[in-house]
Motif scaffolding. Sequence first.
Motif, PDB file in Angstrom:
ATOM      1  N   GLY A  43     -18.679  26.488 -19.786  1.00  0.00           N
ATOM      2  CA  GLY A  43     -19.877  25.684 -20.030  1.00  0.00           C
ATOM      3  C   GLY A  43     -19.922  25.077 -21.420  1.00  0.00           C
ATOM      4  O   GLY A  43     -20.947  24.573 -21.846  1.00  0.00           O
ATOM      5  N   MET A  44     -18.784  25.085 -22.127  1.00  0.00           N
ATOM      6  CA  MET A  44     -18.785  24.553 -23.496  1.00  0.00           C
ATOM      7  C   MET A  44     -18.716  23.038 -23.531  1.00  0.00           C
ATOM      8  O   MET A  44     -18.805  22.443 -24.595  1.00  0.00           O
ATOM      9  N   LEU A  50     -17.391  21.921 -35.968  1.00  0.00           N
ATOM     10  CA  LEU A  50     -17.464  21.047 -37.136  1.00  0.00           C
ATOM     11  C   LEU A  50     -17.906  21.799 -38.380  1.00  0.00           C
ATOM     12  O   LEU A  50     -17.428  21.538 -39.468  1.00  0.00           O
TER      13      LEU A  50
ATOM     14  N   GLY B  43     -21.692  17.935 -32.528  1.00  0.00           N
ATOM     15  CA  GLY B  43     -20.368  18.207 -31.959  1.00  0.00           C
ATOM     16  C   GLY B  43     -20.401  19.176 -30.803  1.00  0.00           C
ATOM     17  O   GLY B  43     -19.371  19.683 -30.371  1.00  0.00           O
ATOM     18  N   MET B  44     -21.590  19.441 -30.253  1.00  0.00           N
ATOM     19  CA  MET B  44     -21.681  20.401 -29.155  1.00  0.00           C
ATOM     20  C   MET B  44     -21.280  19.809 -27.818  1.00  0.00           C
ATOM     21  O   MET B  44     -21.229  20.536 -26.825  1.00  0.00           O
ATOM     22  N   GLY B  45     -21.013  18.494 -27.757  1.00  0.00           N
ATOM     23  CA  GLY B  45     -20.672  17.905 -26.472  1.00  0.00           C
ATOM     24  C   GLY B  45     -21.698  18.296 -25.440  1.00  0.00           C
ATOM     25  O   GLY B  45     -22.872  18.482 -25.758  1.00  0.00           O
ATOM     26  N   HIS B  46     -21.249  18.458 -24.197  1.00  0.00           N
ATOM     27  CA  HIS B  46     -22.202  18.787 -23.143  1.00  0.00           C
ATOM     28  C   HIS B  46     -22.245  20.298 -22.890  1.00  0.00           C
ATOM     29  O   HIS B  46     -22.329  20.756 -21.748  1.00  0.00           O
ATOM     30  N   ALA B  47     -22.177  21.079 -23.963  1.00  0.00           N
ATOM     31  CA  ALA B  47     -22.225  22.535 -23.813  1.00  0.00           C
ATOM     32  C   ALA B  47     -23.574  22.976 -23.244  1.00  0.00           C
ATOM     33  O   ALA B  47     -24.610  22.391 -23.539  1.00  0.00           O
ATOM     34  N   TYR B 112     -18.056  13.762 -27.807  1.00  0.00           N
ATOM     35  CA  TYR B 112     -18.337  14.974 -28.587  1.00  0.00           C
ATOM     36  C   TYR B 112     -19.820  15.128 -28.906  1.00  0.00           C
ATOM     37  O   TYR B 112     -20.247  16.126 -29.467  1.00  0.00           O
TER      38      TYR B 112
END
Lengths: 257, 257
Positions: A43-44, A50, B43-47, B112
Amino acid sequence: MGKPLILVTNDDGITAPGLRMLVSIMKTIGEVVVVAPDSPQSGMGHAITLDSTLYSKKLTIDLDSEGIDEYSCSGTPADCVKLALQELLPKKPDICVSGINHGSNSSINVIYSGTMSAAIEAGIEGIPAIGFSLCDYTWEADFSQAKDFIFTIVTEALKNGIPKGTVLNVNIPKLKKNKLKGIKICRQAKANWKEKFDKRTNPMGKVYYWLTGEFELLDKGEDTDEWALANGYISVVPTHFDLTAHHVISELNTWNL
Amino acid sequence: MGKPLILVTNDDGITAPGLRMLVSIMKTIGEVVVVAPDSPQSGMGHAITLDSTLYSKKLTIDLDSEGIDEYSCSGTPADCVKLALQELLPKKPDICVSGINHGSNSSINVIYSGTMSAAIEAGIEGIPAIGFSLCDYTWEADFSQAKDFIFTIVTEALKNGIPKGTVLNVNIPKLKKNKLKGIKICRQAKANWKEKFDKRTNPMGKVYYWLTGEFELLDKGEDTDEWALANGYISVVPTHFDLTAHHVISELNTWNL
């Protein structure tokens, strides 16, 4: 041409049985280097690290991996690929394979998938890449039935090349080998998760939530990954990272902006 | 029709100046509810948070937010949107806006971006959604120059509706207001990050890495977001979450699978 160099990664962590199976298949195709998260990263999505540091460790997971370089990494799946390409691999790999994921990454799940984000990261860097997932969430899942199919997909990808800007999303139904009907090239089905939050109170009296949900298929097409999986086929969806909805540009140009 | 209900979120955290500016603009358009991360999530994207708990807190950030419900959430941007829609909002919002991000989310950065993942999550759930980003990473960035443009984009989106399955990715160049030339509908430019890992040794003698890199534009098109931004325009890219590379399906069907 010598043996291809194959980068293997995943999002369930370097000790996951799905990754070990993928390594054992890839060993029959080429020279393997493993760079995978040191802990589960499901799920990441396409998260990258960063604001904090990354650690990496060279290690041996099982006797079967003799002759294979393996590294754990403290970051996300996308971090693993970046670190592999820049710091750990002796040269640019010929292909990157991610998985085999414990659980489906079909349809909308591709968006949340750490497995696919690793493959997409490799794709962005110009490396042919494939994510493999088995529709079985358990740690004890049986990955053996898809062995020959995975071998075929990877060798065909090495032979034909994967079109630039594209990464393959491969999902395998949870079926015995003699029930698997073959491989279908598909599009991503329209689907959704109907979320439900399980609301609880912790021992200190503070409310917290667990995210749960039910998968909702919104697509009746017979050319989708969900259709293929439900009908006994391994689904292969060519996936790209140009997110532009090109067909919408002309409509937006009619807005009064 | 009454005032539209507007969900505001971001990835820089609920106290970020970019979010406060977006709230102040949205207050002039409709009824605002804020659900945003309690700490920065760049920078967590689609987490999403699968294996741990989520906390949420109702709070007041500044006096300016009188009459606005605000909630912090311990999860990722995508978690915030899920929690907002299922648990915190009184009804389905008319639109979700995410940002204003401190830093660009143009071209490949969309992959990202936590800002865009929040907007995409809303889009997946059938809510019209827009992510806003300013090409200035600093906390002290000046968000005021784009006020009127953001107002226009949101009111036009409410009036025309955003085509289904599409989310808008809006990026604003770092320019004084009188230098901004207007708004351009664009496609996502082909680009890449040339990573460099800064390798260091910690006080305990262990090697660690910082991820750094340089942005590399691989696209000379004048219809891209990067071209628009470099030439003084606000870029609007319609972005979708069907990742299928439809044009590649026929080629893959020639493989020997």
